[in-house]
Design an enzyme around this catalytic site. Structure first.
Site, PDB file in Angstrom:
ATOM      1  N   ASP A  51      19.711-101.072  18.623  1.00 36.93           N
ATOM      2  CA  ASP A  51      20.111-102.050  19.626  1.00 36.93           C
ATOM      3  C   ASP A  51      20.967-101.393  20.707  1.00 36.93           C
ATOM      4  O   ASP A  51      20.774-101.620  21.904  1.00 36.93           O
ATOM      5  CB  ASP A  51      20.896-103.183  18.946  1.00 36.93           C
ATOM      6  CG  ASP A  51      21.486-104.156  19.942  1.00 36.93           C
ATOM      7  OD1 ASP A  51      20.720-104.882  20.594  1.00 36.93           O
ATOM      8  OD2 ASP A  51      22.733-104.187  20.080  1.00 36.93           O
ATOM      9  N   ASP A 120      13.792-106.902  15.013  1.00 39.98           N
ATOM     10  CA  ASP A 120      14.736-106.006  14.339  1.00 39.98           C
ATOM     11  C   ASP A 120      14.074-104.678  13.990  1.00 39.98           C
ATOM     12  O   ASP A 120      14.701-103.614  14.089  1.00 39.98           O
ATOM     13  CB  ASP A 120      15.261-106.659  13.061  1.00 39.98           C
ATOM     14  CG  ASP A 120      16.181-107.840  13.337  1.00 39.98           C
ATOM     15  OD1 ASP A 120      16.624-107.996  14.492  1.00 39.98           O
ATOM     16  OD2 ASP A 120      16.446-108.611  12.397  1.00 39.98           O
ATOM     17  N   GLU A 123      13.874-102.309  16.948  1.00 42.07           N
ATOM     18  CA  GLU A 123      15.164-101.648  17.180  1.00 42.07           C
ATOM     19  C   GLU A 123      15.393-100.526  16.165  1.00 42.07           C
ATOM     20  O   GLU A 123      15.907 -99.453  16.520  1.00 42.07           O
ATOM     21  CB  GLU A 123      16.296-102.664  17.104  1.00 42.07           C
ATOM     22  CG  GLU A 123      16.293-103.651  18.263  1.00 42.07           C
ATOM     23  CD  GLU A 123      17.394-104.690  18.175  1.00 42.07           C
ATOM     24  OE1 GLU A 123      17.797-105.206  19.232  1.00 42.07           O
ATOM     25  OE2 GLU A 123      17.863-104.980  17.054  1.00 42.07           O
TER      26      GLU A 123
END
Length: 233
Positions: A51, A120, A123
């Site tokens: 991230d 997710d 990332e």
């Protein structure tokens, strides 16, 4: 756990070759899988790092590209590029869901297609690339793979809230009644799946499903927008 051949297939889709294959294995491993296996690392730590890597590279790109734009503009565009919906689109372009390690239970309840899980995982993969290849390689990789997403964000073509956008479009020429009807739900209380219809002026125009009523309603609104290009601005 995915085989070496499957990992190679994923590398081919990403158009890179990891020096440390374990980084990629960890990046595609969901916590539900690791919880059932001993000494298996899952991807949440990589997600945390990825991230930050993504935010930094996109921020630098926008800062350099739009030298006269204020902070507020840059922040808005970045938020569209790194949002869950955009990351999920990237995941789908890589067919990432089919390569993930996850529990049977998570898979049965739609984990391979769940927006949050796919976002997710993207990332985590970006973090794995950063650790394996360094910042310059990561920058080139991200700017290449996010090129279309970046342009869509700049052109305001990324939708975060389909329900609100649909309401705005239909009500441009007067009041329109849009409502969402819960048709049914399935599954145990801790993992319910909801099915809804969207009605426009009392006529069913689309349907959606999700693991919350909110998600199902968003998917129904998205279906209507994607199946009726003529309603868009």
């Amino acid at each position: 756990m995915k085989s070496d051949l499957q990992l190679q297939e994923l590398e081919n889709k990403l158009k890179l070759n990891f020096s440390d294959k374990d980084l990629l294995k960890t990046a595609i491993t969901h916590s539900s899988f690791a919880n059932q296996k001993k000494k298996v690392e899952f991807n949440e730590r990589l997600e945390f790092l990825g991230d930050s890597v993504l935010q930094l590279i996109i921020s630098e790109h926008l800062y350099s590209r739009f030298t006269q734009k204020p902070e507020g503009y840059l922040t808005k565009i970045r938020s569209l590029i790194v949002c869950e919906n955009s990351l999920c689109d990237i995941a789908n372009s890589w067919e990432l869901g089919i390569y993930m390690n996850m529990s049977k239970g998570e898979e049965i309840t739609g984990g391979r297609n769940r927006v949050s899980i796919l976002a997710d995982c993207v990332e985590a993969v970006l973090a794995a690339i950063y650790l394996d290849k360094g910042i310059e390689y990561s920058k080139a990789f991200i700017l290449n793979n996010f090129k279309t997403t970046i342009e869509k964000a700049i052109n305001n073509e990324i939708i975060l809230d389909y329900k609100t956008k649909l309401q705005e479009i239909f009500q441009q020429n007067g009041e329109v009644n849009i409502c969402y009807e819960l048709v049914k739900f399935e599954g145990p209380p801790h993992r319910r799946k909801f099915f809804v219809n969207i009605l426009i002026n009392d006529c069913v125009k689309g349907s959606g499903q999700g693991f919350s009523k909110k998600e199902a309603e968003q998917n129904a609104a998205k279906e209507v927008m994607e199946s009726a290009d003529d309603i868009r601005e």
